[in-house]
Write an enzyme that holds these catalytic residues in place. Sequence first.
Site, short mmCIF file in Angstrom:
data_model
loop_
_atom_site.label_atom_id
_atom_site.label_comp_id
_atom_site.label_asym_id
_atom_site.label_seq_id
_atom_site.Cartn_x
_atom_site.Cartn_y
_atom_site.Cartn_z
N HIS A 1 -34.26 -19.31 -19.10
CA HIS A 1 -34.41 -17.93 -19.54
C HIS A 1 -33.83 -17.74 -20.92
CE1 HIS A 1 -34.19 -17.76 -15.14
NE2 HIS A 1 -35.20 -16.95 -15.30
N ASP B 1 -31.08 -5.09 -22.80
CA ASP B 1 -31.99 -4.13 -22.16
C ASP B 1 -31.28 -3.26 -21.12
OD1 ASP B 1 -31.52 -5.98 -20.24
OD2 ASP B 1 -33.62 -6.41 -19.81
N HIS B 2 -29.97 -3.29 -21.10
CA HIS B 2 -29.26 -2.53 -20.06
C HIS B 2 -29.48 -1.03 -20.22
CE1 HIS B 2 -26.29 -1.75 -16.97
NE2 HIS B 2 -25.69 -0.89 -17.77
N GLY C 1 -32.98 -0.12 -19.06
CA GLY C 1 -33.11 -0.19 -17.61
C GLY C 1 -32.42 0.97 -16.92
N THR D 1 -31.44 -6.75 -12.96
CA THR D 1 -30.24 -6.80 -12.15
C THR D 1 -29.61 -5.43 -11.96
OG1 THR D 1 -29.87 -8.96 -13.13
CG2 THR D 1 -28.04 -7.99 -11.92
N ASP E 1 -18.27 -5.60 -20.28
CA ASP E 1 -19.52 -5.74 -19.55
C ASP E 1 -20.27 -4.41 -19.55
OD1 ASP E 1 -21.22 -7.27 -17.52
OD2 ASP E 1 -20.79 -5.37 -16.53
N ALA E 2 -21.54 -4.44 -19.93
CA ALA E 2 -22.31 -3.20 -20.06
C ALA E 2 -22.46 -2.50 -18.72
CB ALA E 2 -23.68 -3.51 -20.66
N GLY E 3 -22.58 -3.27 -17.65
CA GLY E 3 -22.74 -2.67 -16.33
C GLY E 3 -21.49 -1.90 -15.91
#
Lengths: 572, 572
Positions: free
Chosen positions: B217, B394-395, B398, B438, B550-552
Site C-alpha cells: 500500500h 484522508d482522515h 473520511g 479504518t 495520531d489524527a484519530g
Amino acid sequence: MTRIFDAPDQFAATALDGFCRLYPDHVQRVNGGALRSAETRQQKVALVIGGGSGHYPAFLGFVGPGLADASVAGDVFASPSTQAVARIGRLAHRGMGVVLGFGNYAGDVLNFGAAAERLRAEGIDARILAVTDDVASADASEQEKRRGVAGDVVVFKVAGAAAERGDAMDEVMRLAAHANRRTASFGVAFSGCTLPGAREPLFTVPKGRIGVGLGIHGEPGVDEVDAMSASELAALLVDKLLPEAPAGWNRRACAILNGLGSTKYEELFVLWTHVEDRLKAAGITLVRPEAGELVTSLDMAGCSLTLGFLDDELEPLWLAPCDTPFLRRGAALASRAAAVVGNDPDPAPAVPPASDASRRSAACILALLRDTAALLVESEEELGRIDAFAGDGDHGQGMRRGSAAALEAAEAAASAGAGARTLLGTAADAWADRAGGTSGAIWGLLLRGWSDKLSDDEAVSDAMVAAGVREAVDRVMRLGRARPGDKTLVDALVPFADTLAGGIEAGRPLAEAWKQAAEAATRAAEATAPMTPRLGRARPLASRSVGHPDAGAVSLAMIARRLAERLPDAAR
Amino acid sequence: MTRIFDAPDQFAATALDGFCRLYPDHVQRVNGGALRSAETRQQKVALVIGGGSGHYPAFLGFVGPGLADASVAGDVFASPSTQAVARIGRLAHRGMGVVLGFGNYAGDVLNFGAAAERLRAEGIDARILAVTDDVASADASEQEKRRGVAGDVVVFKVAGAAAERGDAMDEVMRLAAHANRRTASFGVAFSGCTLPGAREPLFTVPKGRIGVGLGIHGEPGVDEVDAMSASELAALLVDKLLPEAPAGWNRRACAILNGLGSTKYEELFVLWTHVEDRLKAAGITLVRPEAGELVTSLDMAGCSLTLGFLDDELEPLWLAPCDTPFLRRGAALASRAAAVVGNDPDPAPAVPPASDASRRSAACILALLRDTAALLVESEEELGRIDAFAGDGDHGQGMRRGSAAALEAAEAAASAGAGARTLLGTAADAWADRAGGTSGAIWGLLLRGWSDKLSDDEAVSDAMVAAGVREAVDRVMRLGRARPGDKTLVDALVPFADTLAGGIEAGRPLAEAWKQAAEAATRAAEATAPMTPRLGRARPLASRSVGHPDAGAVSLAMIARRLAERLPDAAR
C-alpha cells in the site's frame, strides 16, 4: 525500468529459461524458443509465432493446444535469427506445413522470410504471416506497411484455431490473412521503457502529455496531445478504429484493451467501461473482449485498443477453445505429453565434396572474410555511434559478432574441405544466426544469395561474382522489402552491385570493377543521411535518423572499400 | 503512476464495473463487489475475500468455482465498508456459513470483523480469516501481527478448494489457518506507486538502492540496501524465507514470485531461474509454482517471493481445479448461470416503535450528531494535515463524510419516529458504510457499541451513557485489536471512557463528567505524538508519524470537547 537481470545480454535467454521451467505442462524448451509439451497429432498445420523478447505474454505465453505450436524468442526487441526460426519450424512441423507468424517489423520480415525459404528448400510448405494492425504506422491504403501490435493475438488466435480443427494450409492462410485485414489497433504512450542495463528510457513523454500512435519497441508516438480523462481517451481510441471497419460488416467485434506494462489492470478496467459504452452506442456487439496485458513493451506505460471486425468465419475461431500459459478458453483440450526434443545444438552441416579449384577459391573467400571480421572489430564503436542516431546503437556489435561467427564457420568449413559455394553459404548462415537482429539477417541473405551462384566444382569466375552480387541484391530486396531511397543498406548495395556486375560484364578486371563499386557504395552511403524524420520501425528497414547516414549502408561501403584493398592479392 | 481515470474518487468503483463487464462468465456485479455468476450448490461453505482496490488480480480476479464465492472491493488501498462486506457475505451464503478472508490490515480487520458480527447476529456462521504472511512486518513469534501480502493467494486457494469439495466450516477454517501458519512472503521495492489523481508517488527509493521488506500500500521497505543482480536478489528472498519452514516439513513447497506492477514478466522469469536453483539446492521440491502479477500495488516496481510449506493435506488443495478470471487450474468445472442478484441499494432498515421519552432522547442525540458533523466540516483540513504526517492524509475527509452520512441517516430515522437506540445505531452503520477506511469502521463500532446500551423504550439515563461508552471501548479494542499505547484513537478513547463512566458512577452530573472526560481525551491525544518510527501498517491501527499526534485520537478529543459545550443544553 528493467531492474532484475544479471548480464544484460543474457536477459532474454534467461527469461525464456525461467518461462519454460514455470510452464512445463505447456511448453518444453528448445534452443531459441519453446515447443508445445502436449503431443500434437500428425497432419496438422503448425503455427510458429515469435519475435523479439520483452513483449510477454507475446509470444511464448500463447503456445498450447488451440493456439501456437511453438514460439521463437529473439533478444529483447530484436528478431530471432533465421536459423532459430527455421529450427523451431522444423521441430513443429507435422506434415501439413508451417505458418510462421510475426509482427511486421524489418528484422522479423527478414528472418521469418529467410527461414521460410530454408524450410521450403527442405520440402516443408512454409508460409509467412506478417500481422499489420497498427493504424498509426501507415494509411489503410497501405495496410501491408503497418506494424504488428496487439492485433497479433487476434490473427494468431484465428490461425491457431483453424489449424487445430484440421484446416489445410491454404485455408489456414486464407483465414489468417482475412483476420489480419479485419484487425486494427491504435495506442497511446505515457512513458517509455528502459532496456535491461540501460540508464535511460528509450523515449520520454513530457509531463501532462500523451504520445499518440505508439510502437511496442520504444518508438515514440507519431503525435503528442495533452493528457485527458479516461472517457476522452476511450473516445480517441474508438474513433480512430471505427473508420477501419470493412464494408458490409455485421457489427460484431472482438476487442483487446492492451496494457503495455506499467498501465495497470484497474486503469484498463476503468477505460474499458468507456470503450464498451462507446462501441455499444455505435451499435456494435462485443464478442469475448479482453482487457489486460497481452502484448507488452517491458515496463512501458501506455495502452492500445484492438478491434477485430468479425464475421461468421472468424467469430467461432476467436471463441474456439485454447489452453496456453496466458490465454485459456473453454474446456481444457485433452492432451498427453509430447516426446522430449532436447536442447542439443544444431548439428554442423555436412560438407559436400569439392574440386581443388573451388577449394582454392574458397581459400580466397576465407581471406576476405578474415579481413572483414578484422575491420568490424576495429569499427565496432564507430558503427555503434552512427547507429545510435537512428536506432539502438547496436549495429557495430551485431556486425562484429556476425562477421566473427561467419569467419569461424568458414574456417571450420575450409578445414573440412569445403568448396567456394559451401564455404560462403556456411558463413552466411552463421552470420545470420549469431549476429541476430536486422543487419544479421540482411548479411545472411546477401552472402547466401551470392553463394548460390558459386560452385563447389569450379573456381569462382568473374561472371559468377557478377551473377552472385545480383542475386544477393535481389534476395535482400525481396525478403527485406526495402527499395532504393528507403535510407537503408539497399541504398548502398544497389549501386555497389550495379557497378560491380556492370564493370565485370563490360570486361573490366574484377579488382578494378570492385574498387569502382566500393566508391559508388561509399557515395551512396553518404547520401543516406535523411533530411526528414521517418516513422519508427513502421517501414521495413527504415531509419529514424535525420541528418545522419544509415549505419547499414555505411558498414556495407566500409567493407567494400576494405576488400577492394585486398582483392588485387586475393585474385592472384 | 496511475494515468487513466476520470474523477479519482470514482476510480475503484468504475474499475469494479469494468471488471464485471469483462468477465460476465465468471462474475456478476453487486453493490461493492462481485459474486460468482456460476450457480453454486446449496450447503457449501462460502468464501468471500476482499480488501482495498489497486491490487488486481487480488481480489476480484480470484472469484469462481474452486476459489472464492465473492469478493468485496474497497476504495484504492482502503478497506471496504462493514456494510459492503456483510451484504456480500449474505448474498454468498449457501447455508453452511461464510469465511471472510482478507489481508491483515487495520481497516480490514475492523470491517470484516464487524461484518462477521453482523452476520452472526443474523444467524449466519461467519468467521474471519486474516492472512499474515509478510515476514518483514513482525517476527515469527508474533505471526498474528504480520501483514498479508501475496500469501493471500495460497491461503485463499486452500480455503476455496476445501469449501468446494464440501468440507464443513470448522474444517475449512482449520485448513485455512494451517495454510496461513505455513505461508511466508518477503519482498523488495524499486519504486513507489502513485494514487489516481496524486502528483507524487507514495514513496521513492533512491537510485541504485532497493527497499527491502515492502508493503503493498505504498509503505516503504523496512530497510534499504544497494541494488543487486538477479541471482543475489533470489538469494536474499529465498534465504529470508527458508528459516520460516516448520519442523518436520516434507520439503515440498508451492511458490509465488509476485510482480507488484511495473516489474515485468521477463524480469520475474529471469529471477525465477535463480529462485528455483536455490530452492532445489536446498533439497526442496516445487509444486506448481507461479510467477506473475498476483497481488499488485498499482504500478509499484518490486517483487515478492511467497513459499507455502506444503504437507499431505495442503498439496491437493493447492493443486485442485479452479476457474477464475485470473487463475485457472485443471479441467473447467461444470457450471450453469446463477440467478442474477441485481444492484438494488440496500433497503432502509425498519424503524421499531419507540416511546416518547426515548424519542426525546433521540432528538438530543440528533442535535449532538449535527454539532459533530458541523465540527468535522470545519476541521476537515486540519485533520487531513495532521494525518498526512502518518498516513494518507484522508482522515479529515473520511470523518467529514462519515459524520455527514450519520447525520443524514439519523435525521431520516428521527422522521420515522426512531427511539434513541435505533437512531444512534442507524447513524453508526451509516458512518461506517460511507466513511470507509479504518476511521469509519472504528466510529461505526464505537457508536454501534454505545447504542446497544440504550433503549427505544426509555429515556437515555446517565447510567446508560456510562454503560454505552464502556461497551464502545470494548468493541473497538476487541475488533480493532488495538491496545492503549499503540498510538491510535484508543489512546484517547480509553481515558475518555474511564473518566466519563467513572464520573457518572461517582454521581457527578453528565455534563461535568463529560467535560472532564473531554479534557482527559485531549491530554491523551496530545501524548500520542510518537517519538520512534513504527512499521508501516504492520501493527493494526499503528501510526507511522514521529513527533506528530495520531489524527484519530485528535479527532476524538476534538469531538468530545465540542459536545461538552452543547451538553449542558442538551441535557436540559
